[in-house]
Structures are given as C-alpha cells and as structure tokens.
Enzyme design. Structure first.
Site, PDB file in Angstrom:
ATOM      1  CE  LYS A  12      -3.018  -0.922   3.444  1.00  0.00           C
ATOM      2  NZ  LYS A  12      -4.251  -0.698   4.198  1.00  0.00           N
ATOM      3  CB  THR A  61      19.844   7.428  15.133  1.00  0.00           C
ATOM      4  OG1 THR A  61      19.266   6.875  13.944  1.00  0.00           O
ATOM      5  CG2 THR A  61      21.343   7.192  15.133  1.00  0.00           C
ATOM      6  CG  HIS A  74      -5.183  -0.104  11.911  1.00  0.00           C
ATOM      7  ND1 HIS A  74      -4.530  -0.970  12.757  1.00  0.00           N
ATOM      8  CD2 HIS A  74      -4.214   0.648  11.328  1.00  0.00           C
ATOM      9  CE1 HIS A  74      -3.213  -0.771  12.674  1.00  0.00           C
ATOM     10  NE2 HIS A  74      -3.004   0.206  11.819  1.00  0.00           N
TER      11      HIS A  74
HETATM   12  N1  LIG Z   1       1.763   1.636   3.715  1.00  0.00           N
HETATM   13  C1  LIG Z   1       1.424   0.947   4.789  1.00  0.00           C
HETATM   14  O1  LIG Z   1       1.006  -0.215   4.710  1.00  0.00           O
HETATM   15  C2  LIG Z   1       1.569   1.577   6.141  1.00  0.00           C
HETATM   16  C3  LIG Z   1       1.509   0.781   7.287  1.00  0.00           C
HETATM   17  C4  LIG Z   1       1.708   1.388   8.523  1.00  0.00           C
HETATM   18  C5  LIG Z   1       1.934   2.755   8.603  1.00  0.00           C
HETATM   19  N2  LIG Z   1       1.959   3.494   7.457  1.00  0.00           N
HETATM   20  C6  LIG Z   1       2.194   4.928   7.519  1.00  0.00           C
HETATM   21  O2  LIG Z   1       3.469   5.152   8.105  1.00  0.00           O
HETATM   22  C7  LIG Z   1       3.461   6.429   8.708  1.00  0.00           C
HETATM   23  C8  LIG Z   1       4.137   6.317  10.046  1.00  0.00           C
HETATM   24  O3  LIG Z   1       5.458   5.886   9.856  1.00  0.00           O
HETATM   25  P1  LIG Z   1       6.587   6.163  10.944  1.00  0.00           P
HETATM   26  O4  LIG Z   1       6.064   5.816  12.266  1.00  0.00           O
HETATM   27  O5  LIG Z   1       7.798   5.518  10.441  1.00  0.00           O
HETATM   28  O6  LIG Z   1       6.694   7.753  10.955  1.00  0.00           O
HETATM   29  P2  LIG Z   1       7.599   8.813  10.175  1.00  0.00           P
HETATM   30  O7  LIG Z   1       7.864   8.394   8.799  1.00  0.00           O
HETATM   31  O8  LIG Z   1       6.927  10.117  10.381  1.00  0.00           O
HETATM   32  O9  LIG Z   1       8.969   8.818  10.998  1.00  0.00           O
HETATM   33  C9  LIG Z   1       8.969   9.167  12.348  1.00  0.00           C
HETATM   34  C10 LIG Z   1      10.054  10.173  12.697  1.00  0.00           C
HETATM   35  O10 LIG Z   1      11.284   9.506  12.820  1.00  0.00           O
HETATM   36  C11 LIG Z   1      12.306  10.190  12.101  1.00  0.00           C
HETATM   37  N3  LIG Z   1      13.242   9.137  11.734  1.00  0.00           N
HETATM   38  C12 LIG Z   1      13.023   8.128  10.866  1.00  0.00           C
HETATM   39  N4  LIG Z   1      14.025   7.252  10.926  1.00  0.00           N
HETATM   40  C13 LIG Z   1      14.909   7.703  11.833  1.00  0.00           C
HETATM   41  C14 LIG Z   1      16.136   7.208  12.345  1.00  0.00           C
HETATM   42  N5  LIG Z   1      16.629   6.032  11.977  1.00  0.00           N
HETATM   43  N6  LIG Z   1      16.797   7.945  13.259  1.00  0.00           N
HETATM   44  C15 LIG Z   1      16.264   9.121  13.694  1.00  0.00           C
HETATM   45  N7  LIG Z   1      15.088   9.623  13.271  1.00  0.00           N
HETATM   46  C16 LIG Z   1      14.413   8.910  12.347  1.00  0.00           C
HETATM   47  C17 LIG Z   1      11.563  10.874  10.989  1.00  0.00           C
HETATM   48  O11 LIG Z   1      12.261  12.020  10.565  1.00  0.00           O
HETATM   49  C18 LIG Z   1      10.265  11.264  11.680  1.00  0.00           C
HETATM   50  O12 LIG Z   1      10.440  12.479  12.350  1.00  0.00           O
HETATM   51  C19 LIG Z   1       2.022   6.880   8.792  1.00  0.00           C
HETATM   52  O13 LIG Z   1       1.793   7.901   7.856  1.00  0.00           O
HETATM   53  C20 LIG Z   1       1.232   5.643   8.421  1.00  0.00           C
HETATM   54  O14 LIG Z   1       0.030   5.945   7.760  1.00  0.00           O
HETATM   55  C21 LIG Z   1       1.802   2.931   6.249  1.00  0.00           C
END
Ligand SMILES: NC(=O)c1ccc[n+]([C@@H]2O[C@H](COP(=O)([O-])OP(=O)(O)OC[C@H]3O[C@@H](n4cnc5c(N)ncnc54)[C@H](O)[C@@H]3O)[C@@H](O)[C@H]2O)c1
Length: 456
Positions: free
Chosen positions: A208, A238, A315
């Site tokens: 997705k 990190t 969800h």
């Molecule tokens: N496509 C899918 O099937 C699916 C499934 C679950 C979630 N999602 C989506 O994923 C999103 C959430 O993803 P998330 O929780 O990864 O959030 P995100 O992508 O916003 O990342 C979270 C934070 O972590 C920081 N960051 C990322 N990697 C880092 C690292 N290694 N070190 C330091 N900082 C880092 C980013 O800059 C950000 O501020 C939502 O929009 C959700 O809808 C999609």
C-alpha cells in the site's frame, strides 16, 4: 518462507494466472498462444459479438531482506537494480556499475544523521547518486510531497527500466515515494529502506502507498509492490524512544490477535526492547515474528478484497483519532493512535467476556511498559462513533471489527453499539485521568499508571 528473506508472491485471489476462460463458446476459435491475457485466447469472439472481455492478472513478487551494514561501502545490496525485461519487475542480484545513477529520496532527519555516510557509500562505489532529503513528516504527508518527488524524478530524467528510486526513511517517506513510483510513468521500481520500527515491521513490507487528503488519513493511495525492501535494524539506534514505542504498538497488535508467543516475548522483554532500541537478540526474534505474522495476513489478501482483516486490529477508531489529534495541535503518532484504539477495544472485549480481567491487565501492562498512550483528549464518544461509521463504510457496510478473544486470538464482530463505545470510552477515560501524572513520551497524552488499576 524463510525468516530472513521473505519472498512475497501473489496473484489476485480467484484468478489463476494461466487459467483460460471456461466455456466452449467463449473460447471457440481461440488461438492457443501463450500468455496471460484472456482476450488473446478468444480468437474471433469479439469480432462475432462486438463484446470484448479483457482479463489479465498482475503477478506480484518482491523480496524483503534483513541486511547488516547496509551503508558499508563493501555491502552492495543497496546498489541492486532491475532484472532487464522482467515482469513483474525483478530485483537484480547485480549491483550498479560505476557510472550508473540512482535517485535517492530520504527523510531529512535521517539524512542529517546518515547523509555523509550515504554520500560516501555511493561515491566509493562510483555511483552517481542524486540525493533528495525531504521533510517527510505526517503533517506534510500530502500530494504536495508526491508532486515534489515526481518533479525531482523528472529533472533526474529517471530511466525506469534501469534506475529504481531508493527511498530511505520512516513510513511517511516510504508511502510517499511508493506512491510516486506507482504514478511516475505509471510504474517505476522503488527500493524501500525503513529506518523506523513502524516502517520495518509494517509500512515497508506491504504494497500500500498513500498520502493524506482533505483531512482524511491515507485517502489517496495505490497498491504498488516495491522492487525490494532492505531492513537494517541498526538504523533504529538513532530513533527516539517515542518512535520506538510507536512501532512497538504495531508489534503488540500482532501479538494480541495472532501470536501468543510474540505476546509472551513482549511481556518478558518490553523494557529491554525499548531501552536497547530493538538491538538485542530478543528484538531480532520479535521483529521477525512480527514481520512473518504480518506477511501471513497480507500475502493472501494484498489487494484487500477480503474485508475481515486481522491486521485491522487497532485500526477501526484510530484513523479518526489520529487526524483529530493532528487538527487539535497535539499530534499522535500512528502507533499511538492504534494503541488507544486497542486499549478501547480491549475494554470492549473485556466487557463482552471475550477476555478475562487478567488478560486485559496483561495487555495494558505491556502498553504501559512501552509508555504508550491509552487516551487522548479528542476521544469523545461522538468522534469514536464517527470513526466506527467511516470504517464500517470502508468495510462495505459491516463493522468487521477484530476483537481479542484470549491472548493471540481474535473474532470479528459487526454489532458494537454506541452504548458500548460510550461505556468503554468512559471507563478508559476515568482510568487515564486517575493517572494524569503521565509517564508517556508525549506530555499531553495520558499513559497508563505505574501500577495498573484496571477500568471497570
Ligand atoms: N503503507 C502501509 O502499509 C503503512 C503501514 C503502517 C503505517 N503506514 C504509515 O506510516 C506512517 C508512520 O510511519 P513512521 O512511524 O515511520 O513515521 P515517520 O515516517 O513520520 O517517521 C517518524 C520520525 O522519525 C524520524 N526518523 C526516521 N528514521 C529515523 C532514524 N533512523 N533515526 C532518527 N530519526 C528517524 C523521521 O524524521 C520522523 O520524524 C504513517 O503515515 C502511516 O500511515 C503505512
């Protein structure tokens, strides 16, 4: 399916890639050509009737691999490209040769930490990388970002037959890059490198893609398989603790409704997993179990034609809660919103006698130890009911809400009443407010107390 290299391979259920249309009439005069198109098997059918039936299947095949030292210049994994003329697009074993190019879309925070290492990686391998750091945060997860990445792909003059986009970041970055890849020239290969726990165990491994639209969570999106997914757990070192816990919520989801072993593991190691940012041996097992469980649910239902999905646990109300919290100015991370939804539905399960008081306490204990919120000020019954209505609509008119019925087990129900929601919300709210000395990572949301006094 191996645990350290997951291969996903699927066709839409009910369609057999090589099945011919049945019935002599439909197939009369068929030219027996190889191929998967229905029409090509039907000879003169359209010519005689003026009605043409087009039938094709899109095979899906991609690999998810755990990798150590992804940014070590001697590790060539990230340089892998596209198998020429492959359908579906295949991930080549051969790395890019010196002089070849790559477009890299990367979360800007990740770039700040790993940018120098990344530049050195490509430069030492002689690959000309155009690196595009972008603020891929939830508040920016809109079509504007999609447009920006597409513009960069156009400036780069991306050759989609040879040059996969490499996306490095959390779920937002991977969702946006995945959507661009699907839209740009209708299908450009994308390699996903998750750098958050949430992305590693969830957002990167399915097909997705989406962005938010009109204040609605993930309302514009597509189904687009990646070329490959490379998971290097050391990126998590990190990541801040709040985002570690955020990913742990999705892991807890799998544990609650599908995997009792994973539940015990989280029960035994919650603090340690969090404190070590999922770097120890228990973390490796937890992540693999989580990915395996998720893929077992996703693979037979990649296009979500089956609407009773276990992975929808947490969800039902959470999309509404997540977007309302964003509007409210007190953002909840995706996993945090999912956790609140799980806390609520755990209460409903308890009230229905599907789980015991002790089982409910065990779930909430893990939530507490991961410092996950169980409540947020936007969670009034009206909003929760709206969430249920919207989800019911998306699930074609039936609630299809998965509820825990024991640890690692679930049932689907269609009859959650407004009164049940109001009562569960009230119980959870008073439970949370009793403990307003929050231990959550986010100061404005309410986590479980140090000693759990269960809602009644
Ligand atoms: N496509 C899918 O099937 C699916 C499934 C679950 C979630 N999602 C989506 O994923 C999103 C959430 O993803 P998330 O929780 O990864 O959030 P995100 O992508 O916003 O990342 C979270 C934070 O972590 C920081 N960051 C990322 N990697 C880092 C690292 N290694 N070190 C330091 N900082 C880092 C980013 O800059 C950000 O501020 C939502 O929009 C959700 O809808 C999609």
């Amino acid at each position: 399916m191996q645990l350290d290299a997951h291969h996903i391979s699927a066709s839409p259920a009910g369609l057999n890639a090589h099945a011919l249309p049945t019935g002599t009439e439909f197939c009369s005069g068929a030219v027996n050509r190889t191929g998967i198109n229905g029409l090509s098997q039907c000879g003169t059918l359209g010519l005689t009737t003026g009605t043409f039936h087009v039938s094709a299947v899109q095979p899906i095949s991609y690999v998810i691999e755990e990798v150590e030292g992804l940014l070590d210049p001697d590790n060539k994994t990230l340089l892998r490209g596209v198998v020429p003329d492959s359908f579906p697009l295949g991930l080549s074993l051969n790395p890019a040769q010196p002089g070849e190019r790559r477009l890299v879309v990367i979360d800007d925070n990740v770039y700040r930490i790993y940018g120098a290492q990344l530049r050195q990686y490509f430069s030492l391998n002689g690959v000309e990388a155009t690196i595009v750091p972008l603020p891929t945060m939830e508040a920016n997860k809109s079509f504007d970002l999609v447009y920006e990445v597409a513009r960069r792909a156009e400036i780069f003059k991306l050759n989609r037959r040879k040059e996969p986009i490499i996306a490095i970041g959390g779920g937002v970055c991977l969702d946006v890059a995945g959507l661009v890849a699907n839209l740009y020239r209708r299908n450009t290969p994308v390699i996903k490198v998750p750098t958050t726990l949430m992305a590693a165990i969830d957002a990167s491994i399915g097909i997705k893609t989406a962005v938010n639209f009109d204040n609605r969570k993930n309302k514009l999106g597509t189904y687009c398989p990646p070329l490959g997914v490379f998971i290097d757990r050391t990126f998590l070192r990190t990541l801040d603790q709040r985002n570690i816990s955020n990913g742990a919520a999705e892991m807890l989801k799998m544990a609650c409704i599908k995997d009792a072993q994973l539940f015990y593991l989280l029960e035994q190691h919650a603090e340690q997993l969090r404190a070590t940012s999922f770097q120890d041996k228990a973390a490796s097992v937890a992540m693999r179990r989580s990915i395996q469980g998720m893929l077992e649910e996703l693979e037979p239902n990649l296009w979500e034609h089956i609407l009773c999905r276990l992975v929808d646990y947490g969800h039902t109300f959470s999309p509404e809660i997540e977007m309302a919290a964003l509007q409210y100015g007190d953002e909840l991370l995706h996993g945090e919103a999912v956790n609140i939804d799980m806390a609520l539905t755990t209460q409903i399960s308890y009230a229905r006698g599907l789980i015991s008081r002790e089982e409910q306490a065990r779930v909430m204990d893990i939530m507490q130890r991961f410092r996950l919120p169980m409540w947020h000020p936007v969670c009034n019954p009206d909003l929760l009911l709206k969430g249920l209505r919207d989800t019911t609509k998306a699930r074609d008119g039936l609630q299809r809400v998965p509820l825990m019925c024991g640890i690692g087990e679930a049932v689907f129900v269609n009859d959650i009443s407004p009164a049940e929601i109001t009562s569960a919300a009230a119980a959870l709210k008073s439970f949370a407010l009793q403990t307003s000395h929050s231990s959550s990572e986010n100061n404005n949301i309410v986590a479980a107390p140090a000693k759990i006094a269960m809602p009644v």
